[in-house]
Enzyme design. Structure first.
Site, short mmCIF file in Angstrom:
data_model
loop_
_atom_site.label_atom_id
_atom_site.label_comp_id
_atom_site.label_asym_id
_atom_site.label_seq_id
_atom_site.Cartn_x
_atom_site.Cartn_y
_atom_site.Cartn_z
CB SER A 109 38.46 35.02 43.42
OG SER A 109 37.17 34.69 42.95
CG HIS A 164 37.13 37.96 39.16
ND1 HIS A 164 36.81 38.44 40.41
CD2 HIS A 164 37.45 36.66 39.33
CE1 HIS A 164 36.92 37.46 41.30
NE2 HIS A 164 37.31 36.37 40.67
#
Length: 678
Positions: free
Chosen positions: A537, A652
């Protein structure tokens, strides 16, 4: 005007051409990595760990039952189950299955992933369950009956979107949901809060709050505080990824904004208002520094009083990590040079009394959570460090006794001969940057140890010591060293540590990380050729910058679910909500500095790069998979040593179940073991 992007077509997430490209890249990576002689054994070992019934089943109290969500080999998507505290205290609790997601998926032909549950009062038999297709942030909400163990026909049901459904009472809910282009902000989050009454169409839900369309925050969180005697409606409106306004419902059905700094984290509990400052705040003749925790009577504050007590004031080495309210106390979790300690604060007739929580380990990481902040002063404690398996403790803040250890995980890897040390590197501007080194206690300082360096450095998130079985089994057991860098941009030293690496100062996070890498080589731990780096991320943006700006420092780079195209990031999915962190690339002044940390634009055809692996997920609707896809295509087009794997599910987090998680982690560990000669 943006330049033409020759790989822009890969932003079409589920387009036939894009997915054909993804499958081809996946096949290449599988052939190289999954075809390795040790891959199957490593994947099986990791899957055994993730599916182990000896992991601690963390629970949430609801009435006299304790609920847990659990995944294992028999239940890959998981079961929501419940037990009693008496049974939970035993080595083998008796669980009652409330909802079986695998059975639900089979019955409905879906691929639901658990996203959580919203409860009302303990005596109310219904809950609101959030389910996501494939692990995406967007999800649905469905009303469920805990007596019949079935979904409620014609009950509350929110269609798939980024949003929430929360109870107001038994027959009404707060609806916060992206219901069309006019109901979302620039970041794609819902900008309206509605009250929806049972038995009425969702379209008739009354709007009670509406934020501006050009807002770039995380939207709105609406809820009712159901604490007996303190019932009230609360609305939290996010202005960006950090700042927010708290609104309190009034007797006339309206909402009044709390007069407090937008950057402060506001918490309301029973009689109290607590403000955790992210910027300095002047009250009277006192300036409270960023990182302070102030607390006072809510009613007095709303009436204009500002008599607040500073329960915590930061120092150069300490920061507030977390705040936990019980019925009558406040537990402060403080990091001092990234080590946790707990303090209990109690209101008295003469102010606040504080004392350390006894019987708590002094090293490692401690997480505190109230068992039930409405009715008791009981607290769960989760204790962990890099080499000590996680334990769950239970304590009553009113009892003068050491915490009771309820559960302890077994050792999932052999830590014999391993030791943890904390070191400090010096960054380019002279800042001391802490990092943890996990390695053999007789580590030869001749540069011979393959070492994995991990970091994040963003959004005020702290990387504290924690037991990591996959790294232990797949890396440490094999003789590698593992390093976690506590670079600026994180929250290890509070808001100042975070704000030191925002926007035009982003480079400081990367300089910190590079300083740790150089220190590992200078002190003989490893060499550049044997030093690997991994991040996901915002940490993927970090490792993308290590690849493009500091390639000479590393022998291999892993980039997971990353941001990489910083020219386009604010136009992709939730990217606009992070402009407070990185800047606005559409503003020429901001782009002047953003382009300096945009890995996609820093790729140089003439420069040599270490071998790299990019990992992402098709179902990641937070950080667009186009970042990783386009970076892969550009590097591949230039003939660089790079490989790519995209999980079709996972969101994610990268994986939707334990099997996918084991596969993804085995891929990156196999890559690093091969490249760094572990």
């Amino acid at each position: 005007m943006h330049e033409i992007d020759e790989f822009g077509w890969l932003e079409d997430v589920e387009g036939d051409e894009s997915l054909a490209w993804v499958r081809e890249r996946n096949a290449e990576a599988e052939s190289e990595l999954a075809g390795d002689a040790g891959f199957a054994d490593l994947e099986a070992q990791l899957r055994t760990i993730f599916d182990s019934d000896q992991q601690i089943p963390m629970v949430t109290k609801r009435g006299d039952r304790y609920y847990n969500f659990w995944r294992d080999a028999e239940h890959p998507r998981g079961i929501w189950r419940r037990t009693t505290l008496e049974s939970y205290r035993t080595p083998t609790p008796e669980w009652e299955t409330v909802l079986d997601l695998d059975a639900l998926n089979e019955a409905e032909g879906e691929n639901w992933v658990w996203h959580g549950v919203e409860t009302l009062r303990p005596e109310h038999p219904r809950v609101l369950i959030d389910l996501s297709r494939g692990g995406a942030d967007a999800d649905v909400t469905r009303e469920f009956d805990l007596d019949t163990l079935s979904f409620v026909e014609d009950g509350f049901s929110r269609p798939e979107s980024k949003g929430t459904l929360t109870w107001r009472d038994a027959d009404s809910v707060f609806l916060v949901s992206a219901l069309g282009p006019d109901t979302v902000n620039r970041a794609g989050y819902a900008r309206t809060a509605r009250v929806w009454h049972r038995g009425t169409p969702m379209s008739e839900a009354e709007i009670v709050f509406e934020g501006p369309a050009d807002n770039v925050g995380y939207g709105i969180h609406a809820l009712r505080d159901h604490t007996p005697g303190y019932e009230r409606d609360l609305l939290l409106h996010y202005l960006d990824n950090r700042d927010s306004h708290l609104y309190l419902g009034d007797a006339h059905g309206g909402y009044a904004r709390l007069d407090a700094p937008a950057s402060a984290i506001a918490r309301v509990h029973r009689d109290w208002l607590a403000l955790e400052l992210r910027d300095p705040w002047v009250l009277g003749d006192v300036t409270h520094p960023a990182g302070s925790l102030l607390i006072g009577r809510l009613d007095a504050y709303l009436a204009g009083g500002r008599d607040l007590t500073a329960l915590f004031t930061p120092t150069d080495t300490s920061a507030l990590a977390d705040v936990t309210f019980t019925r009558d106390h406040v537990v402060l979790n403080v990091l001092t040079d990234v080590a946790s300690s707990l303090t209990v604060a109690t209101p008295t007739d003469h102010g606040w009394a504080t004392r350390p929580l006894p019987g708590v380990p002094r090293l490692g990481t401690i997480h505190a959570g109230a068992v039930d902040d409405e009715e008791s002063n009981a607290v769960w404690l989760v204790v962990t460090d890099y080499l000590t398996p996680t334990s769950l403790l239970l304590t009553d803040l009113d009892a003068d006794e050491a915490p009771e250890t309820l559960k302890s995980e077994p050792a999932f890897f052999d830590a014999t001969g391993l030791a943890v040390t904390q070191r400090f590197a010096t960054s380019d501007d002279g800042t001391r940057v802490p990092y943890f080194l996990v390695a053999r206690d007789d580590l030869p300082l001749d540069g011979s140890t393959p070492t994995l360096l991990y970091g994040y450095g963003g959004f005020e998130i702290s990387l504290t010591p924690g037991y990591a079985p996959s790294v232990g089994k797949g890396w440490l057991e094999c003789g590698g060293g593992f390093v976690v860098a506590n670079i600026r941009g994180g929250g290890e030293y509070g808001p100042r540590w975070h704000q030191a690496a925002l926007r035009e100062n982003r480079h400081r996070a990367y300089e910190d990380f590079a300083a740790v890498a150089r220190d590992l080589v200078a002190t003989g731990v490893t060499t550049a050729e044997r030093l690997g780096v991994r991040g996901g991320s915002n940490g993927g943006l970090l490792t993308g910058n290590m690849l493009t700006q500091y390639p000479e420092l590393f022998g291999a780079v892993v980039i997971q679910v990353p941001l990489l195209d910083m020219r386009r990031y604010s136009h992709l999915l939730a990217g606009a909500s992070w402009m407070g962190e990185y800047g606005d690339p559409d503003d020429p002044g901001d782009w002047d500095f953003i382009q300096g940390f945009s890995p996609y634009h820093l790729v140089d055809a003439e420069r040599s790069y270490p071998p790299a692996l990019l990992l992402t997920s098709t179902r990641d609707d937070r950080v667009h998979p186009g970042h990783a896809r386009k970076m892969m295509a550009r590097l591949m087009d230039l003939g660089k040593d790079v490989r790519y794997f995209e999980n079709i599910e996972g969101g994610h987090g990268g994986a939707a179940d334990n099997g996918q998680r084991a596969h993804m982690e085995a891929l990156y560990l196999t890559f690093l073991r091969g490249q760094l000669a572990l």
